[in-house]
Scaffold this motif. Structure first.
Motif, PDB file in Angstrom:
ATOM      1  N   PRO A 257      10.079   3.967 -18.475  1.00  0.00           N
ATOM      2  CA  PRO A 257       9.296   4.196 -19.692  1.00  0.00           C
ATOM      3  C   PRO A 257       7.792   4.205 -19.433  1.00  0.00           C
ATOM      4  O   PRO A 257       7.038   4.883 -20.140  1.00  0.00           O
ATOM      5  CB  PRO A 257       9.709   3.043 -20.616  1.00  0.00           C
ATOM      6  N   ALA A 258       7.343   3.476 -18.418  1.00  0.00           N
ATOM      7  CA  ALA A 258       5.912   3.465 -18.105  1.00  0.00           C
ATOM      8  C   ALA A 258       5.430   4.841 -17.659  1.00  0.00           C
ATOM      9  O   ALA A 258       4.287   5.235 -17.945  1.00  0.00           O
ATOM     10  CB  ALA A 258       5.603   2.423 -17.038  1.00  0.00           C
ATOM     11  N   LEU A 259       6.289   5.594 -16.979  1.00  0.00           N
ATOM     12  CA  LEU A 259       5.921   6.954 -16.576  1.00  0.00           C
ATOM     13  C   LEU A 259       5.697   7.842 -17.797  1.00  0.00           C
ATOM     14  O   LEU A 259       4.828   8.707 -17.811  1.00  0.00           O
ATOM     15  CB  LEU A 259       7.001   7.552 -15.672  1.00  0.00           C
ATOM     16  N   GLU A 260       6.480   7.609 -18.843  1.00  0.00           N
ATOM     17  CA  GLU A 260       6.286   8.363 -20.075  1.00  0.00           C
ATOM     18  C   GLU A 260       4.955   7.990 -20.733  1.00  0.00           C
ATOM     19  O   GLU A 260       4.252   8.850 -21.276  1.00  0.00           O
ATOM     20  CB  GLU A 260       7.453   8.112 -21.024  1.00  0.00           C
ATOM     21  N   VAL A 261       4.610   6.709 -20.676  1.00  0.00           N
ATOM     22  CA  VAL A 261       3.307   6.273 -21.183  1.00  0.00           C
ATOM     23  C   VAL A 261       2.192   6.941 -20.391  1.00  0.00           C
ATOM     24  O   VAL A 261       1.207   7.441 -20.956  1.00  0.00           O
ATOM     25  CB  VAL A 261       3.177   4.738 -21.104  1.00  0.00           C
ATOM     26  N   LEU A 262       2.332   6.954 -19.073  1.00  0.00           N
ATOM     27  CA  LEU A 262       1.324   7.585 -18.216  1.00  0.00           C
ATOM     28  C   LEU A 262       1.104   9.040 -18.623  1.00  0.00           C
ATOM     29  O   LEU A 262      -0.040   9.490 -18.789  1.00  0.00           O
ATOM     30  CB  LEU A 262       1.755   7.489 -16.750  1.00  0.00           C
ATOM     31  N   LEU A 263       2.192   9.783 -18.776  1.00  0.00           N
ATOM     32  CA  LEU A 263       2.070  11.200 -19.137  1.00  0.00           C
ATOM     33  C   LEU A 263       1.344  11.380 -20.463  1.00  0.00           C
ATOM     34  O   LEU A 263       0.523  12.288 -20.628  1.00  0.00           O
ATOM     35  CB  LEU A 263       3.454  11.844 -19.201  1.00  0.00           C
ATOM     36  N   LYS A 264       1.636  10.507 -21.404  1.00  0.00           N
ATOM     37  CA  LYS A 264       0.969  10.587 -22.698  1.00  0.00           C
ATOM     38  C   LYS A 264      -0.520  10.273 -22.579  1.00  0.00           C
ATOM     39  O   LYS A 264      -1.364  10.976 -23.154  1.00  0.00           O
ATOM     40  CB  LYS A 264       1.631   9.625 -23.684  1.00  0.00           C
ATOM     41  N   GLU A 265      -0.855   9.240 -21.810  1.00  0.00           N
ATOM     42  CA  GLU A 265      -2.239   8.797 -21.706  1.00  0.00           C
ATOM     43  C   GLU A 265      -3.133   9.784 -20.956  1.00  0.00           C
ATOM     44  O   GLU A 265      -4.297   9.948 -21.292  1.00  0.00           O
ATOM     45  CB  GLU A 265      -2.301   7.425 -21.025  1.00  0.00           C
ATOM     46  N   ILE A 266      -2.589  10.440 -19.933  1.00  0.00           N
ATOM     47  CA  ILE A 266      -3.443  11.321 -19.138  1.00  0.00           C
ATOM     48  C   ILE A 266      -3.716  12.653 -19.819  1.00  0.00           C
ATOM     49  O   ILE A 266      -4.569  13.421 -19.366  1.00  0.00           O
ATOM     50  CB  ILE A 266      -2.864  11.573 -17.732  1.00  0.00           C
ATOM     51  N   ARG A 267      -3.028  12.943 -20.936  1.00  0.00           N
ATOM     52  CA  ARG A 267      -3.264  14.196 -21.644  1.00  0.00           C
ATOM     53  C   ARG A 267      -4.698  14.301 -22.129  1.00  0.00           C
ATOM     54  O   ARG A 267      -5.223  15.401 -22.321  1.00  0.00           O
ATOM     55  CB  ARG A 267      -2.298  14.361 -22.820  1.00  0.00           C
ATOM     56  N   VAL A 268      -5.349  13.143 -22.329  1.00  0.00           N
ATOM     57  CA  VAL A 268      -6.723  13.149 -22.783  1.00  0.00           C
ATOM     58  C   VAL A 268      -7.635  13.861 -21.791  1.00  0.00           C
ATOM     59  O   VAL A 268      -8.705  14.391 -22.155  1.00  0.00           O
ATOM     60  CB  VAL A 268      -7.220  11.709 -23.024  1.00  0.00           C
ATOM     61  N   LEU A 269      -7.234  13.911 -20.529  1.00  0.00           N
ATOM     62  CA  LEU A 269      -8.053  14.552 -19.492  1.00  0.00           C
ATOM     63  C   LEU A 269      -8.097  16.064 -19.651  1.00  0.00           C
ATOM     64  O   LEU A 269      -8.981  16.727 -19.090  1.00  0.00           O
ATOM     65  CB  LEU A 269      -7.532  14.189 -18.101  1.00  0.00           C
ATOM     66  N   ASP A 270      -7.160  16.628 -20.390  1.00  0.00           N
ATOM     67  CA  ASP A 270      -7.128  18.077 -20.567  1.00  0.00           C
ATOM     68  C   ASP A 270      -7.774  18.528 -21.875  1.00  0.00           C
ATOM     69  O   ASP A 270      -7.765  19.699 -22.209  1.00  0.00           O
ATOM     70  CB  ASP A 270      -5.674  18.569 -20.531  1.00  0.00           C
ATOM     71  N   LYS A 271      -8.346  17.580 -22.623  1.00  0.00           N
ATOM     72  CA  LYS A 271      -8.990  17.944 -23.892  1.00  0.00           C
ATOM     73  C   LYS A 271     -10.430  18.376 -23.667  1.00  0.00           C
ATOM     74  O   LYS A 271     -11.070  17.962 -22.724  1.00  0.00           O
ATOM     75  CB  LYS A 271      -8.931  16.749 -24.854  1.00  0.00           C
TER      76      LYS A 271
END
Length: 271
Positions: A257-271
């Motif tokens: 589940p932490a990997l899913e959190v990671l994917l969600k959190e790093i999306r901010v880098l593409d904004k």
């Protein structure tokens, strides 16, 4: 009417072909040496290698440098399945292990792999401004050490603050138990010295997300360690630091589940 239907079908077909043509494809390159030392030992030449998995027909993508767990005494590099086909690159790192080497060799290896990523990711189409460092357990400890103690990356003329994000999974924030074991100190005796992320709490560190499993199911008080680290970062004035406890998941189970959190959190880098 028939011509109209036929034209519609042709347009649908061409649209489908365009989508297929634009579908992201991925390449995996394995066992790339990340240290250049003519005098390196045979063990260093064996272990100091990384794999890179990256999108072939995309640019400016985020890269996750990933350290495996294993208590710094075992484990091998791998690309987490949940990080595949996500529009990002993953750099999976092997590092030398205790007892064949002693602290801080494995921390230095971790830093060398991040330096390699900064120096080479643009060749693969990625961005140096979007390098995230993460890992589970021992990998989480290495993440925090090279991201907070700036001298490891300074050796390569890289500012640790240029890391886009640190996301350690259930990593020690006190001195790692294997480092203590190398000194004959039991795992139940906590130490905070220059090999503890806690020693390097600072307000200007990269954005950091501490993730652990359930505090009642984690090992060696790992949640409480991370909670204290998070609190001290806040006290020091760090403005972008989070703590997440994954209820119901033990130390090993929390990685998924932490990997899913990671994917969600790093999306901010593409904004």
């Amino acid at each position: 009417m028939k011509k109209s239907i036929l034209l519609s079908l042709v347009l649908i077909f061409l649209g489908a072909q365009t989508i297929l043509a634009q579908e992201t494809t991925y390449i995996l390159e394995e066992n790339i040496p990340y240290i250049n030392d003519e005098n390196a030992s045979e063990y260093a030449r064996e272990r100091c290698k990384l794999d890179i998995y990256y999108p072939e027909n995309k640019t400016d993508f985020t890269t996750v440098v990933w350290y495996h767990g294993g208590g710094i005494t075992g484990g091998n590099k791998f690309i987490p399945e949940k990080l595949k086909k996500q529009g990002i690159a993953v750099v999976a790192v092997n590092y030398r292990l205790s007892p064949k080497v002693k602290c801080p060799v494995y921390i230095e290896d971790a830093a060398a792999a991040v330096a390699w990523t900064f120096q080479n990711i643009e060749k693969y189409g990625g961005s140096k401004d979007k390098i995230v460092v993460s890992g589970h357990s021992a990998g989480g400890y290495l993440t925090s050490m090279i991201g907070l103690d700036k001298h490891y990356l300074a050796k390569y003329d890289i500012d640790a603050n240029d890391i886009a994000m640190l996301i350690p999974f259930s990593g020690h924030t006190v001195t790692h138990f294997t480092v203590r074991d190398e000194r004959g100190i039991p795992g139940t005796q906590a130490i905070v010295d220059e090999y503890a992320p806690l020693y390097f709490v600072r307000p200007d560190a990269p954005p950091t997300i501490f993730i652990t499993g359930d505090r009642e199911q984690e090992m060696l008080g790992r949640y409480e360690e991370n909670a204290y680290m998070w609190r001290m970062m806040k006290v020091a004035g760090h403005k972008n630091c989070k703590l997440m406890e994954l209820d119901g998941f033990n130390h090993g189970e929390m990685a998924s589940p932490a990997l899913e959190v990671l994917l969600k959190e790093i999306r901010v880098l593409d904004k």
